[in-house]
Design a protein around this motif. Structure first.
Motif, PDB file in Angstrom:
ATOM      1  N   MET A   1       0.827  -1.258  -0.091  1.00 52.30           N
ATOM      2  CA  MET A   1      -0.246   0.083   0.106  1.00 52.30           C
ATOM      3  C   MET A   1       0.922   1.075   0.073  1.00 52.30           C
ATOM      4  O   MET A   1       1.627   1.646   0.918  1.00 52.30           O
ATOM      5  N   ILE A   2       0.839   1.906  -1.181  1.00 52.36           N
ATOM      6  CA  ILE A   2       1.589   3.079  -1.196  1.00 52.36           C
ATOM      7  C   ILE A   2       0.902   4.497  -0.806  1.00 52.36           C
ATOM      8  O   ILE A   2      -0.057   4.699  -1.688  1.00 52.36           O
ATOM      9  N   ILE A   3       0.970   4.922   0.327  1.00 50.09           N
ATOM     10  CA  ILE A   3       0.280   6.041   0.758  1.00 50.09           C
ATOM     11  C   ILE A   3       0.258   7.505  -0.247  1.00 50.09           C
ATOM     12  O   ILE A   3      -0.562   8.310  -0.370  1.00 50.09           O
ATOM     13  N   VAL A   4       1.763   7.535  -0.881  1.00 48.06           N
ATOM     14  CA  VAL A   4       1.949   8.758  -1.675  1.00 48.06           C
ATOM     15  C   VAL A   4       1.209   8.458  -3.074  1.00 48.06           C
ATOM     16  O   VAL A   4       1.224   9.600  -3.732  1.00 48.06           O
ATOM     17  N   LEU A   5       0.808   7.267  -3.292  1.00 50.80           N
ATOM     18  CA  LEU A   5       0.100   7.293  -4.570  1.00 50.80           C
ATOM     19  C   LEU A   5      -1.038   8.435  -5.302  1.00 50.80           C
ATOM     20  O   LEU A   5      -0.820   8.758  -5.947  1.00 50.80           O
ATOM     21  N   PRO A   6      -1.870   8.366  -4.202  1.00 48.48           N
ATOM     22  CA  PRO A   6      -3.085   9.315  -4.531  1.00 48.48           C
ATOM     23  C   PRO A   6      -2.540  10.814  -4.704  1.00 48.48           C
ATOM     24  O   PRO A   6      -3.126  11.651  -5.399  1.00 48.48           O
ATOM     25  N   PHE A   7      -1.306  11.339  -3.831  1.00 52.25           N
ATOM     26  CA  PHE A   7      -0.887  12.413  -4.166  1.00 52.25           C
ATOM     27  C   PHE A   7      -0.227  12.634  -5.689  1.00 52.25           C
ATOM     28  O   PHE A   7      -0.160  13.639  -6.156  1.00 52.25           O
ATOM     29  N   LEU A   8       0.252  11.644  -5.891  1.00 54.36           N
ATOM     30  CA  LEU A   8       1.092  11.617  -7.414  1.00 54.36           C
ATOM     31  C   LEU A   8      -0.548  11.645  -8.632  1.00 54.36           C
ATOM     32  O   LEU A   8      -0.031  12.641  -9.366  1.00 54.36           O
ATOM     33  N   THR A   9      -1.206  10.937  -8.353  1.00 52.81           N
ATOM     34  CA  THR A   9      -2.406  10.875  -9.299  1.00 52.81           C
ATOM     35  C   THR A   9      -2.936  12.295  -9.295  1.00 52.81           C
ATOM     36  O   THR A   9      -3.575  12.578 -10.292  1.00 52.81           O
ATOM     37  N   ALA A  10      -3.125  12.784  -7.988  1.00 53.60           N
ATOM     38  CA  ALA A  10      -3.976  14.142  -7.920  1.00 53.60           C
ATOM     39  C   ALA A  10      -3.028  15.288  -8.690  1.00 53.60           C
ATOM     40  O   ALA A  10      -3.708  16.078  -9.227  1.00 53.60           O
TER      41      ALA A  10
ATOM     42  N   VAL B 163       4.614  20.001  -3.518  1.00 52.32           N
ATOM     43  CA  VAL B 163       5.449  19.922  -2.031  1.00 52.32           C
ATOM     44  C   VAL B 163       4.784  18.765  -0.972  1.00 52.32           C
ATOM     45  O   VAL B 163       5.553  18.191  -0.613  1.00 52.32           O
ATOM     46  N   MET B 164       3.395  18.596  -1.094  1.00 47.17           N
ATOM     47  CA  MET B 164       2.957  17.545  -0.319  1.00 47.17           C
ATOM     48  C   MET B 164       3.101  16.160  -0.713  1.00 47.17           C
ATOM     49  O   MET B 164       3.576  15.268  -0.054  1.00 47.17           O
ATOM     50  N   PHE B 165       3.341  16.063  -2.317  1.00 48.47           N
ATOM     51  CA  PHE B 165       3.749  14.799  -2.721  1.00 48.47           C
ATOM     52  C   PHE B 165       5.409  14.428  -2.334  1.00 48.47           C
ATOM     53  O   PHE B 165       5.674  13.183  -1.775  1.00 48.47           O
ATOM     54  N   VAL B 166       6.164  15.554  -2.287  1.00 44.78           N
ATOM     55  CA  VAL B 166       7.454  15.353  -1.916  1.00 44.78           C
ATOM     56  C   VAL B 166       7.373  15.163  -0.367  1.00 44.78           C
ATOM     57  O   VAL B 166       8.377  14.189   0.058  1.00 44.78           O
ATOM     58  N   ALA B 167       6.744  15.795   0.430  1.00 44.00           N
ATOM     59  CA  ALA B 167       6.773  15.802   1.808  1.00 44.00           C
ATOM     60  C   ALA B 167       6.347  14.289   2.260  1.00 44.00           C
ATOM     61  O   ALA B 167       6.886  13.605   3.283  1.00 44.00           O
ATOM     62  N   THR B 168       5.328  13.768   1.677  1.00 40.71           N
ATOM     63  CA  THR B 168       4.668  12.537   1.911  1.00 40.71           C
ATOM     64  C   THR B 168       5.837  11.309   1.512  1.00 40.71           C
ATOM     65  O   THR B 168       5.710  10.246   2.114  1.00 40.71           O
ATOM     66  N   LEU B 169       6.252  11.668   0.419  1.00 46.67           N
ATOM     67  CA  LEU B 169       7.364  10.691   0.153  1.00 46.67           C
ATOM     68  C   LEU B 169       8.738  10.433   1.073  1.00 46.67           C
ATOM     69  O   LEU B 169       8.927   9.310   1.508  1.00 46.67           O
ATOM     70  N   GLY B 173       7.950   7.063   2.412  1.00 46.86           N
ATOM     71  CA  GLY B 173       8.792   6.295   1.574  1.00 46.86           C
ATOM     72  C   GLY B 173       7.622   5.848   0.413  1.00 46.86           C
ATOM     73  O   GLY B 173       6.452   6.379   0.043  1.00 46.86           O
ATOM     74  N   LEU B 174       7.860   4.674   0.117  1.00 46.75           N
ATOM     75  CA  LEU B 174       6.748   3.895  -0.891  1.00 46.75           C
ATOM     76  C   LEU B 174       6.124   2.819  -0.390  1.00 46.75           C
ATOM     77  O   LEU B 174       6.130   1.651  -0.838  1.00 46.75           O
ATOM     78  N   GLY B 175       5.635   2.990   0.956  1.00 42.35           N
ATOM     79  CA  GLY B 175       4.777   2.318   1.570  1.00 42.35           C
ATOM     80  C   GLY B 175       3.803   2.835   2.392  1.00 42.35           C
ATOM     81  O   GLY B 175       3.553   3.979   2.298  1.00 42.35           O
ATOM     82  N   PRO B 176       3.165   2.171   3.514  1.00 45.36           N
ATOM     83  CA  PRO B 176       2.192   2.574   4.149  1.00 45.36           C
ATOM     84  C   PRO B 176       2.788   3.402   5.430  1.00 45.36           C
ATOM     85  O   PRO B 176       3.681   2.982   5.780  1.00 45.36           O
ATOM     86  N   CYS B 177       2.187   4.613   5.756  1.00 39.83           N
ATOM     87  CA  CYS B 177       2.979   5.179   7.055  1.00 39.83           C
ATOM     88  C   CYS B 177       2.461   4.502   8.271  1.00 39.83           C
ATOM     89  O   CYS B 177       1.194   3.866   8.364  1.00 39.83           O
ATOM     90  N   PRO B 178       3.214   4.585   9.326  1.00 38.69           N
ATOM     91  CA  PRO B 178       2.807   4.057  10.596  1.00 38.69           C
ATOM     92  C   PRO B 178       1.742   4.645  11.179  1.00 38.69           C
ATOM     93  O   PRO B 178       1.450   6.242  10.736  1.00 38.69           O
ATOM     94  N   ASP B 179       0.879   4.232  12.016  1.00 40.06           N
ATOM     95  CA  ASP B 179      -0.346   4.956  12.572  1.00 40.06           C
ATOM     96  C   ASP B 179       0.172   6.330  13.369  1.00 40.06           C
ATOM     97  O   ASP B 179      -0.758   7.259  13.508  1.00 40.06           O
ATOM     98  N   ASP B 183       8.943  10.301  12.699  1.00 42.07           N
ATOM     99  CA  ASP B 183       9.976  10.875  11.678  1.00 42.07           C
ATOM    100  C   ASP B 183       9.845  10.644  10.598  1.00 42.07           C
ATOM    101  O   ASP B 183       9.067   9.776  10.030  1.00 42.07           O
ATOM    102  N   TYR B 184      10.779  11.412   9.470  1.00 42.21           N
ATOM    103  CA  TYR B 184      10.693  11.169   8.074  1.00 42.21           C
ATOM    104  C   TYR B 184      11.506   9.965   7.899  1.00 42.21           C
ATOM    105  O   TYR B 184      12.735   9.887   7.959  1.00 42.21           O
ATOM    106  N   LEU B 185      10.961   8.886   7.015  1.00 36.99           N
ATOM    107  CA  LEU B 185      11.510   7.678   6.696  1.00 36.99           C
ATOM    108  C   LEU B 185      12.679   7.938   5.748  1.00 36.99           C
ATOM    109  O   LEU B 185      13.761   7.272   6.138  1.00 36.99           O
ATOM    110  N   TRP B 186      12.597   8.864   4.868  1.00 40.65           N
ATOM    111  CA  TRP B 186      13.697   9.030   3.974  1.00 40.65           C
ATOM    112  C   TRP B 186      14.606  10.111   4.168  1.00 40.65           C
ATOM    113  O   TRP B 186      15.559  10.516   3.217  1.00 40.65           O
TER     114      TRP B 186
END
Lengths: 52, 190
Positions: A1-10, B163-169, B173-179, B183-186
């Protein structure tokens, strides 16, 4: 599950809107919405401490 | 009329552009808060940001191509989607004694503000849809000049999406965020 994916598509949808491609923008919005719904199901699994 | 001052042809164009500026401003505020207070967004908070972005896309379509029922539909459906994720988070923390997630702003947590904002957006867009005298015969696929207010909304919205795309990345990273991310994973050193 890639949480950043909807940010990319948006971002892609907004980009197409800006560049004047209406149909593509609406298509990418639909993809974003589908991912959003899927991610909601993934994250909404904890039982709520309330009675309805 | 005041909409001519903003470089726009109709007053509903002006209200659409203002709403886009507001949605972009909301996302900018959340991002600045995240950086200044190191208050990292949780997965549901990120989904609420995505919903704001989806509302913004509907408004941006109105600003860039002119008002259409489909554009309003996109924005209203997105606001309803945002209400689902924000209401879910409110219900998660509604039990007595629960401190909630993140730092409150003006006495309310961000997900509560998000729920209020999505409700007001849906209301605003519904009323605007009723009042907007759209010219259906205009070609919808032809872009038009959004005026300086529309341009302000469009460019600030595009930049905050990037900016949000980069900040979320960087955060997840390329996975689910912890609940409860701390800290920033990358970012090295975190």
């Amino acid at each position: 599950m890639i949480i950043v994916l909807p940010f990319l598509t948006a971002l892609i949808s907004a980009w197409f809107t800006w560049r004047g491609h209406r149909a593509s923008a609406m298509g990418w919005w639909a993809i974003t919405a589908a991912i959003y719904v899927a991610w909601c199901f993934y994250h909404m699994t904890t039982p709520l401490k309330i009675s309805l | 009329m005041i909409h001519y001052l903003f470089g726009l042809r109709r007053w509903t164009d002006c209200l659409n552009a203002l709403a886009l500026v507001g949605v972009g401003g909301t996302l900018w505020f959340a991002f600045v808060w995240q950086i200044v207070y190191h208050d990292l967004p949780c997965p549901l908070c990120l989904l609420q940001r995505v919903a704001f972005a989806m509302v913004g896309i509907g408004l941006m379509l109105n600003v860039c191509f002119g008002s259409r029922p489909a554009h309003y539909g996109i924005a209203i459906l997105s606001a309803l989607a945002g209400m689902v994720s924000s209401a879910r988070q409110v219900l998660l923390h509604i039990a007595p004694g629960d401190p909630g997630y993140g730092m409150p702003f003006l006495g309310l947590h961000f997900y509560t503000w998000a729920l209020i904002a999505f409700f007001l957006l849906a209301l605003y867009l519904g009323v605007l849809l009723m009042l907007d005298g759209m010219k259906q015969k205009d070609a919808a696929d032809i872009p038009r000049s959004p005026g300086w207010l529309g341009n302000l909304g469009v460019y600030s919205f595009l930049v905050i999406l990037l900016v949000m795309f980069v900040a979320t990345l960087l955060e997840c990273g390329l996975g689910p965020c912890p609940d409860d991310p701390t800290d920033y994973l990358w970012i090295p050193g975190n």
